[in-house]
Design a protein around this motif. Structure first.
Motif, PDB file in Angstrom:
ATOM      1  N   GLY A 131       0.846  -1.185   0.000  1.00 33.35           N
ATOM      2  CA  GLY A 131       0.000   0.000   0.000  1.00 33.35           C
ATOM      3  C   GLY A 131       0.878   1.231   0.000  1.00 33.35           C
ATOM      4  N   THR A 132       0.426   2.265   0.681  1.00 36.46           N
ATOM      5  CA  THR A 132       1.263   3.457   0.815  1.00 36.46           C
ATOM      6  C   THR A 132       2.352   3.166   1.853  1.00 36.46           C
ATOM      7  OG1 THR A 132      -0.228   4.351   2.491  1.00 36.46           O
ATOM      8  CG2 THR A 132      -0.605   5.011   0.197  1.00 36.46           C
ATOM      9  N   PHE A 133       3.532   3.700   1.612  1.00 35.15           N
ATOM     10  CA  PHE A 133       4.634   3.472   2.541  1.00 35.15           C
ATOM     11  C   PHE A 133       5.619   4.628   2.439  1.00 35.15           C
ATOM     12  CE2 PHE A 133       5.781   1.584  -1.490  1.00 35.15           C
ATOM     13  CZ  PHE A 133       7.118   1.894  -1.655  1.00 35.15           C
ATOM     14  N   SER A 134       6.432   4.763   3.477  1.00 32.61           N
ATOM     15  CA  SER A 134       7.422   5.836   3.538  1.00 32.61           C
ATOM     16  C   SER A 134       8.832   5.360   3.245  1.00 32.61           C
ATOM     17  CB  SER A 134       7.394   6.507   4.926  1.00 32.61           C
ATOM     18  OG  SER A 134       6.139   7.074   5.192  1.00 32.61           O
ATOM     19  N   ASN A 135       9.112   4.102   3.565  1.00 25.35           N
ATOM     20  CA  ASN A 135      10.464   3.590   3.390  1.00 25.35           C
ATOM     21  C   ASN A 135      10.426   2.071   3.266  1.00 25.35           C
ATOM     22  OD1 ASN A 135      10.751   2.505   6.287  1.00 25.35           O
ATOM     23  ND2 ASN A 135      10.282   4.673   6.627  1.00 25.35           N
ATOM     24  N   GLY A 163      19.054  -7.366  -1.064  1.00 22.55           N
ATOM     25  CA  GLY A 163      18.751  -5.998  -0.652  1.00 22.55           C
ATOM     26  C   GLY A 163      19.759  -4.999  -1.170  1.00 22.55           C
ATOM     27  N   ARG A 164      21.022  -5.388  -1.191  1.00 21.30           N
ATOM     28  CA  ARG A 164      22.067  -4.492  -1.687  1.00 21.30           C
ATOM     29  C   ARG A 164      21.863  -4.189  -3.168  1.00 21.30           C
ATOM     30  NH1 ARG A 164      26.978  -4.491   1.580  1.00 21.30           N
ATOM     31  NH2 ARG A 164      26.737  -5.824   3.415  1.00 21.30           N
ATOM     32  N   ILE A 165      21.562  -5.224  -3.936  1.00 20.74           N
ATOM     33  CA  ILE A 165      21.336  -5.036  -5.372  1.00 20.74           C
ATOM     34  C   ILE A 165      20.147  -4.117  -5.604  1.00 20.74           C
ATOM     35  CG2 ILE A 165      20.648  -6.208  -7.506  1.00 20.74           C
ATOM     36  CD1 ILE A 165      22.185  -8.683  -6.382  1.00 20.74           C
ATOM     37  N   PHE A 166      19.031  -4.417  -4.927  1.00 21.11           N
ATOM     38  CA  PHE A 166      17.821  -3.616  -5.109  1.00 21.11           C
ATOM     39  C   PHE A 166      18.040  -2.157  -4.716  1.00 21.11           C
ATOM     40  CE2 PHE A 166      14.053  -1.758  -3.073  1.00 21.11           C
ATOM     41  CZ  PHE A 166      13.210  -1.680  -4.168  1.00 21.11           C
ATOM     42  N   SER A 167      18.773  -1.935  -3.631  1.00 19.63           N
ATOM     43  CA  SER A 167      18.955  -0.566  -3.128  1.00 19.63           C
ATOM     44  C   SER A 167      19.666   0.339  -4.123  1.00 19.63           C
ATOM     45  CB  SER A 167      19.721  -0.583  -1.800  1.00 19.63           C
ATOM     46  OG  SER A 167      21.067  -0.985  -1.989  1.00 19.63           O
ATOM     47  N   ILE A 204      11.504  -8.618  -4.954  1.00 16.78           N
ATOM     48  CA  ILE A 204      11.626  -7.221  -4.522  1.00 16.78           C
ATOM     49  C   ILE A 204      11.604  -6.301  -5.741  1.00 16.78           C
ATOM     50  CG2 ILE A 204      12.929  -5.612  -3.085  1.00 16.78           C
ATOM     51  CD1 ILE A 204      14.398  -8.025  -1.885  1.00 16.78           C
ATOM     52  N   ILE A 205      12.349  -6.672  -6.777  1.00 20.61           N
ATOM     53  CA  ILE A 205      12.366  -5.883  -8.009  1.00 20.61           C
ATOM     54  C   ILE A 205      10.972  -5.856  -8.641  1.00 20.61           C
ATOM     55  CG2 ILE A 205      13.276  -5.811 -10.373  1.00 20.61           C
ATOM     56  CD1 ILE A 205      15.899  -6.957  -9.276  1.00 20.61           C
ATOM     57  N   ASN A 206      10.311  -7.001  -8.687  1.00 22.49           N
ATOM     58  CA  ASN A 206       8.973  -7.070  -9.283  1.00 22.49           C
ATOM     59  C   ASN A 206       7.971  -6.199  -8.533  1.00 22.49           C
ATOM     60  OD1 ASN A 206       9.883  -8.955 -11.156  1.00 22.49           O
ATOM     61  ND2 ASN A 206       9.217 -10.711  -9.959  1.00 22.49           N
ATOM     62  N   THR A 207       8.112  -6.142  -7.216  1.00 24.78           N
ATOM     63  CA  THR A 207       7.168  -5.386  -6.392  1.00 24.78           C
ATOM     64  C   THR A 207       7.315  -3.883  -6.572  1.00 24.78           C
ATOM     65  OG1 THR A 207       7.108  -7.138  -4.716  1.00 24.78           O
ATOM     66  CG2 THR A 207       6.425  -4.929  -4.018  1.00 24.78           C
ATOM     67  N   PHE A 208       8.534  -3.396  -6.556  1.00 29.53           N
ATOM     68  CA  PHE A 208       8.744  -1.953  -6.496  1.00 29.53           C
ATOM     69  C   PHE A 208       9.215  -1.330  -7.809  1.00 29.53           C
ATOM     70  CE2 PHE A 208       9.389  -3.544  -2.136  1.00 29.53           C
ATOM     71  CZ  PHE A 208       8.408  -2.807  -1.482  1.00 29.53           C
ATOM     72  N   ILE A 209       9.773  -2.117  -8.709  1.00 27.14           N
ATOM     73  CA  ILE A 209      10.289  -1.567  -9.975  1.00 27.14           C
ATOM     74  C   ILE A 209       9.448  -2.013 -11.170  1.00 27.14           C
ATOM     75  CG2 ILE A 209      12.283  -1.518 -11.540  1.00 27.14           C
ATOM     76  CD1 ILE A 209      14.095  -1.786  -9.117  1.00 27.14           C
ATOM     77  N   ALA A 245      13.081   5.760  -5.500  1.00 23.67           N
ATOM     78  CA  ALA A 245      11.840   6.524  -5.324  1.00 23.67           C
ATOM     79  C   ALA A 245      11.533   6.783  -3.852  1.00 23.67           C
ATOM     80  CB  ALA A 245      10.670   5.786  -5.982  1.00 23.67           C
ATOM     81  N   LYS A 246      11.914   5.852  -2.985  1.00 21.84           N
ATOM     82  CA  LYS A 246      11.734   5.993  -1.537  1.00 21.84           C
ATOM     83  C   LYS A 246      13.022   5.525  -0.859  1.00 21.84           C
ATOM     84  CE  LYS A 246       7.262   7.145  -1.409  1.00 21.84           C
ATOM     85  NZ  LYS A 246       6.205   6.198  -1.007  1.00 21.84           N
ATOM     86  N   PRO A 247      13.238   5.951   0.386  1.00 26.39           N
ATOM     87  CA  PRO A 247      14.446   5.498   1.090  1.00 26.39           C
ATOM     88  C   PRO A 247      14.467   3.982   1.266  1.00 26.39           C
ATOM     89  CG  PRO A 247      13.462   7.377   2.215  1.00 26.39           C
ATOM     90  CD  PRO A 247      12.476   6.948   1.169  1.00 26.39           C
TER      91      PRO A 247
END
Length: 304
Positions: free
Chosen positions: A23-27, A40-44, A132-137, A49-51
């Motif tokens: 949903g909506t999130f800040s980080n 996590g390192r690769i994704f970061s 993680i990539i599929n979810t946010f990118i 778009a968000k921290p």
């Protein structure tokens, strides 16, 4: 499964289409250690778009709260530090997700993506990273297929990687891998692959940060010939200039490693797989088992 066969699964792993609902999130906070933590390192480095905070410890940052998308990544599902971090995130009310093949993490009652078991955690980098990539990118299908094609090509022909391994072995040299954004995490991945697969020490750093520290020992250290220097090429002209000038003023020659592919996801996974094969061949030449992590497992038993 033989280790060489594990490596060949990566082209299929990048096609893994699992993702989380958010949903909506800040980080975003991603917890993971070792071969699982690299996700996590690769994704970061791919997402801004968000921290994004990568947690490789027992504890999580104070800012974690109900506005945090928290992702615990543990291939076995039993990584002590990651379980501790996930428990803290649940207590803080974060939106907790998990990527795992099983273990205690899969039993915590959080939103979980179950991935195939039977691999070394470091060999499951695609399964661990793609959700993680599929979810946010949400990468394009054609970019995924480009990545899979390049990985398939490496599976068929990795003579270049074998030659690099042979050069490292012939001089009994310590690999030094220099990356730059967005490949800093890939340079670190290479370092850890040399550690676990080939059972040798290695070192990684990145431009332009290394020009504020490594530059001095590159010029003045003793026994520099005991190191094998590699640098990932960059599309940033400022970084390319730094690489060239660094070599000139320090009298150091870097083996240039070029990323292939038109999309970022293809270039990143191509470089990851390139390093996989260099370290696999070095293990084979040294006659060590790339799958053996008995010292790490012994340590876990002794501290449990």
């Amino acid at each position: 499964m033989e280790f060489s066969e594990e490596l060949k699964t990566l082209k299929d792993q990048v096609r893994f289409d699992g993702s989380f609902r958010t949903g909506t999130f800040s980080n975003i906070v991603i917890a993971g250690m070792g071969g699982s933590g690299i996700a996590g390192r690769i994704f970061s480095e791919m997402y801004s778009a968000k921290p994004v905070f990568v947690c490789d410890d027992y504890h999580i940052p104070e800012f974690v709260d109900g506005n945090t998308e928290f992702i615990a990544v543990s291939y076995s599902g039993n990584t002590e530090e990651t379980l501790s971090a996930a428990e803290e995130a649940i207590k803080k009310g974060a939106k907790v997700h998990a990527i795992t093949s099983g273990g205690r993490l899969s039993e915590m009652g959080v939103d979980t993506i179950k991935i195939p078991g039977g691999l070394q955690p470091r060999s499951a980098v695609g399964y661990l990273t793609m959700p993680i990539i599929n979810t946010f990118i949400r990468p394009k299908h054609e970019d995924i297929e480009e990545a899979a094609g390049l990985l398939s090509d490496l599976d068929k022909n990795n003579t270049v990687q074998e030659n690099i391994a042979t050069e490292i072995y012939a001089g009994r040299r310590i690999p030094v891998i220099y990356g730059s954004t967005p490949y800093r995490s890939v340079a670190y991945r290479w370092k850890t692959q040399f550690n676990e697969n080939a059972k040798i020490l290695a070192y990684s750093n990145y431009f332009s940060e290394l020009n504020h520290n490594d530059t001095m020992p590159l010029r003045d250290t003793y026994r520099k010939d005991e190191f094998y220097f590699m640098a990932f090429d960059s599309t940033d002209e400022r970084i390319r200039k730094r690489i060239e000038v660094t070599q000139k003023i320090t009298g150091t020659s870097f083996k240039k490693i070029e990323a292939r592919g038109s999309s970022l996801i293809a270039r990143i996974f191509y470089l990851i797989h390139f390093g996989d094969y260099v370290t696999y061949h070095l293990a084979r030449i040294r006659n060590v088992d790339p799958q053996d992590v008995s010292a790490i497992e012994d340590l876990k038993k002794r501290i449990s």
